[in-house]
Design a protein around this motif. Structure first.
Motif, short mmCIF file in Angstrom:
data_model
loop_
_atom_site.label_atom_id
_atom_site.label_comp_id
_atom_site.label_asym_id
_atom_site.label_seq_id
_atom_site.Cartn_x
_atom_site.Cartn_y
_atom_site.Cartn_z
N ALA A 107 0.84 -1.20 0.00
CA ALA A 107 0.00 0.00 0.00
C ALA A 107 0.88 1.25 0.00
O ALA A 107 0.58 2.22 -0.72
N GLU A 108 1.96 1.24 0.77
CA GLU A 108 2.85 2.42 0.80
C GLU A 108 3.49 2.65 -0.56
O GLU A 108 3.63 3.78 -1.02
N ILE A 109 3.87 1.53 -1.22
CA ILE A 109 4.51 1.67 -2.53
C ILE A 109 3.50 2.21 -3.54
O ILE A 109 3.79 3.12 -4.32
N ALA A 110 2.29 1.65 -3.50
CA ALA A 110 1.26 2.10 -4.44
C ALA A 110 0.98 3.60 -4.24
O ALA A 110 0.79 4.34 -5.22
N ALA A 111 1.00 4.05 -2.99
CA ALA A 111 0.70 5.46 -2.72
C ALA A 111 1.86 6.36 -3.16
O ALA A 111 1.63 7.49 -3.60
N ALA A 112 3.10 5.87 -3.05
CA ALA A 112 4.25 6.73 -3.33
C ALA A 112 4.75 6.65 -4.77
O ALA A 112 5.48 7.53 -5.22
N ALA A 113 4.37 5.59 -5.49
CA ALA A 113 4.95 5.37 -6.82
C ALA A 113 4.45 6.41 -7.82
O ALA A 113 3.29 6.84 -7.77
N THR A 114 5.33 6.81 -8.71
CA THR A 114 4.93 7.75 -9.76
C THR A 114 5.02 7.10 -11.14
O THR A 114 4.63 7.68 -12.13
N GLU A 115 5.58 5.89 -11.19
CA GLU A 115 5.74 5.21 -12.48
C GLU A 115 5.16 3.82 -12.39
O GLU A 115 5.19 3.21 -11.32
N PHE A 116 4.73 3.31 -13.53
CA PHE A 116 4.26 1.93 -13.60
C PHE A 116 5.16 1.12 -14.50
O PHE A 116 5.53 1.57 -15.57
N GLY A 117 5.51 -0.07 -14.04
CA GLY A 117 6.34 -0.96 -14.85
C GLY A 117 5.57 -2.22 -15.19
O GLY A 117 4.36 -2.31 -14.93
N PRO A 118 6.24 -3.21 -15.73
CA PRO A 118 5.55 -4.44 -16.16
C PRO A 118 4.87 -5.20 -15.02
O PRO A 118 3.94 -5.95 -15.25
#
Ligand code: GLU
Length: 283
Positions: free
Chosen positions: A101-112
């Motif tokens: 959840a923390e990563i999903a909230a902080a991420a600005t890019e999407f990868g594979p």
């Protein structure tokens, strides 16, 4: 001589997409007088259902395939730990305590594989005992290896771009999932002597990471064959939850597996299913 493999995870039953994958790998081996291997990818202890391995064998026999079985991932944990320790000693792993959840909230890019890890714990290392995973520092790894390339037989030569995933998790602290798919599958393919990694086009991008791991760990570099995927009428990958029948259901209903395999080889898809090339798969 190709050594290929079919590497199903015993998390759910095999369906038609798996049948197609196994047939492609089987035929690429047999056409070259090579070997076709079955490997049970049961690294995810919490989700694995050991009884499914036996069903998988019955399904493959029903399709008319013959194979050699190599050790399942659950028997190779020590080797994954040795490889992780090697990468750690090279200074290429860092501890991470972030939740999904923390990563999903902080991420600005999407990868594979979804949100790209924003590097939180690389910038600010967690305290002792807080880490739940170890991540590969992909930039540091790439500066060590330099540019890499790999060959997919249908698609041709590829420049490795592992950075599109960000810093992937290679080791988890949970006892149930000690190594990630990327680390385990790469080590297994090398240990099993696989020369042609055969799998669906949905895993095309994973090969960028696997190529990097091979270089870091001094493993032999195979070739790859990412095959087209069977899609349902809505263009989605076949899945049990979307109503794709399990091979075991067709088998126990008295369907002829060898005839089905022949139809798939000829490109005759069952009703509502199409064969679609998805080489540049993006989520
Ligand atoms: N175990 C993976 C799956 O069932 C396949 C991995 C691979 O072929 O590399 O989707």
């Amino acid at each position: 001589m190709n050594v290929t493999r079919f590497a199903p995870s015993p998390n759910g039953p095999l369906h038609l997409g798996h049948a197609f994958s196994a047939i492609v790998a089987h035929d690429l081996a047999k056409e070259s007088d090579g070997r076709f291997l079955l490997r049970i990818e049961d690294i995810d202890g919490a989700r694995s259902r050991p009884e499914l391995a036996e069903t998988f064998r019955a399904d493959l026999a029903w399709l008319g395939l013959d194979w050699e079985e190599v050790p399942a991932q659950s028997s190779r944990i020590d080797e994954y730990e040795v490889a992780a320790a090697t990468l750690q000693a090279m200074g290429l792993l860092y501890p991470c305590r972030c939740t999904r959840a923390e990563i999903a909230a902080a991420a600005t890019e999407f990868g594979p594989d979804g949100p790209v890890y924003p590097g939180t714990c690389k910038a600010e290392p967690p305290g002792a005992g807080e880490a739940v995973a170890w991540r590969l520092d992909v930039d540091a790894a790439l500066s060590r290896t330099g540019p890499l390339s790999w060959v997919d037989e249908p698609a041709g030569e590829q420049q490795a771009r592992p950075e599109q995933f960000g810093d992937v998790v290679l080791v988890r602290k949970e006892a149930d999932t000690p190594a990630s798919y990327h680390l385990a599958a790469t080590l297994d393919d090398a240990a099993d002597g696989v020369t042609l990694v055969t799998r669906g086009a949905d895993l095309f991008a994973a090969s960028h990471i696997h190529r990097l791991l091979q270089e870091l760990l001094g493993l032999p570099v195979p070739r790859w064959h990412h095959h087209a995927l069977l899609l349902d009428e809505n263009g989605k990958k076949l899945a049990k939850r979307r109503g794709s029948p399990a091979l075991a259901e067709l088998r126990t209903a008295g369907e002829n597996g060898q005839a089905l395999a022949e139809r798939l080889r000829r490109g005759e898809m069952p009703a509502g299913i199409t064969l679609s090339q998805l080489l540049h798969y993006s989520p």
